[in-house]
Write a protein that holds these residues in place. Structure first.
Motif, PDB file in Angstrom:
ATOM      1  N   LEU A 146       0.871  -1.089  -0.030  1.00  0.00           N
ATOM      2  CA  LEU A 146      -0.013  -0.058   0.102  1.00  0.00           C
ATOM      3  C   LEU A 146       0.958   1.204   0.103  1.00  0.00           C
ATOM      4  O   LEU A 146       0.497   2.272  -0.553  1.00  0.00           O
ATOM      5  CB  LEU A 146      -1.027   0.237   1.251  1.00  0.00           C
ATOM      6  N   VAL A 147       1.975   1.247   0.658  1.00  0.00           N
ATOM      7  CA  VAL A 147       2.727   2.511   0.852  1.00  0.00           C
ATOM      8  C   VAL A 147       3.335   2.742  -0.761  1.00  0.00           C
ATOM      9  O   VAL A 147       3.359   4.022  -0.976  1.00  0.00           O
ATOM     10  CB  VAL A 147       3.782   2.364   1.795  1.00  0.00           C
ATOM     11  N   GLU A 148       3.629   1.631  -1.284  1.00  0.00           N
ATOM     12  CA  GLU A 148       4.251   1.647  -2.767  1.00  0.00           C
ATOM     13  C   GLU A 148       3.227   2.210  -3.642  1.00  0.00           C
ATOM     14  O   GLU A 148       3.394   3.299  -4.315  1.00  0.00           O
ATOM     15  CB  GLU A 148       4.677   0.535  -3.170  1.00  0.00           C
ATOM     16  N   ILE A 149       1.928   1.852  -3.473  1.00  0.00           N
ATOM     17  CA  ILE A 149       1.069   2.412  -4.122  1.00  0.00           C
ATOM     18  C   ILE A 149       0.568   3.901  -4.025  1.00  0.00           C
ATOM     19  O   ILE A 149       0.530   4.764  -5.017  1.00  0.00           O
ATOM     20  CB  ILE A 149      -0.352   1.595  -3.930  1.00  0.00           C
ATOM     21  N   ILE A 150       0.798   4.436  -2.732  1.00  0.00           N
ATOM     22  CA  ILE A 150       0.170   5.627  -2.662  1.00  0.00           C
ATOM     23  C   ILE A 150       1.549   6.722  -2.364  1.00  0.00           C
ATOM     24  O   ILE A 150       1.072   7.919  -2.117  1.00  0.00           O
ATOM     25  CB  ILE A 150      -0.487   5.760  -1.359  1.00  0.00           C
ATOM     26  N   LYS A 151       2.685   6.304  -2.882  1.00  0.00           N
ATOM     27  CA  LYS A 151       3.847   7.367  -2.814  1.00  0.00           C
ATOM     28  C   LYS A 151       3.696   8.244  -3.822  1.00  0.00           C
ATOM     29  O   LYS A 151       2.990   8.129  -4.881  1.00  0.00           O
ATOM     30  CB  LYS A 151       5.261   6.506  -3.028  1.00  0.00           C
TER      31      LYS A 151
END
Length: 77
Positions: free
Chosen positions: A72-77
């Motif tokens: 999720l962190v990678e998606i919303i960066k």
């Protein structure tokens, strides 16, 4: 995972608005990320609606949760 570019732009716009409306939350999550979440950490959520009793839930973080959070962190960066 394929995502429609228009849908992605809409999500990013909503994220930017959310960040502007709640700047302390972004800083809080940055501090949590810097310190790190590890397996066994307890995350507690508390929701208090006007004129209602608070609802509280918590989870004990498992390895699979860490993997999901990382994605999720990678998606919303």
């Amino acid at each position: 995972m394929n995502m429609n570019p228009a849908a992605l732009m809409k999500i990013l716009s909503a994220k930017n608005t959310f960040d502007k409306n709640h700047p302390k939350l972004k800083n809080y999550f940055a501090a949590v990320q810097k310190k790190g979440i590890q397996e066994g950490t307890v995350i507690q959520l508390k929701i208090t609606n006007p004129n209602d009793e608070p609802m509280i839930a918590n989870i004990k973080v498992q390895q699979s949760d860490l993997e999901l959070l990382s994605e999720l962190v990678e998606i919303i960066k």
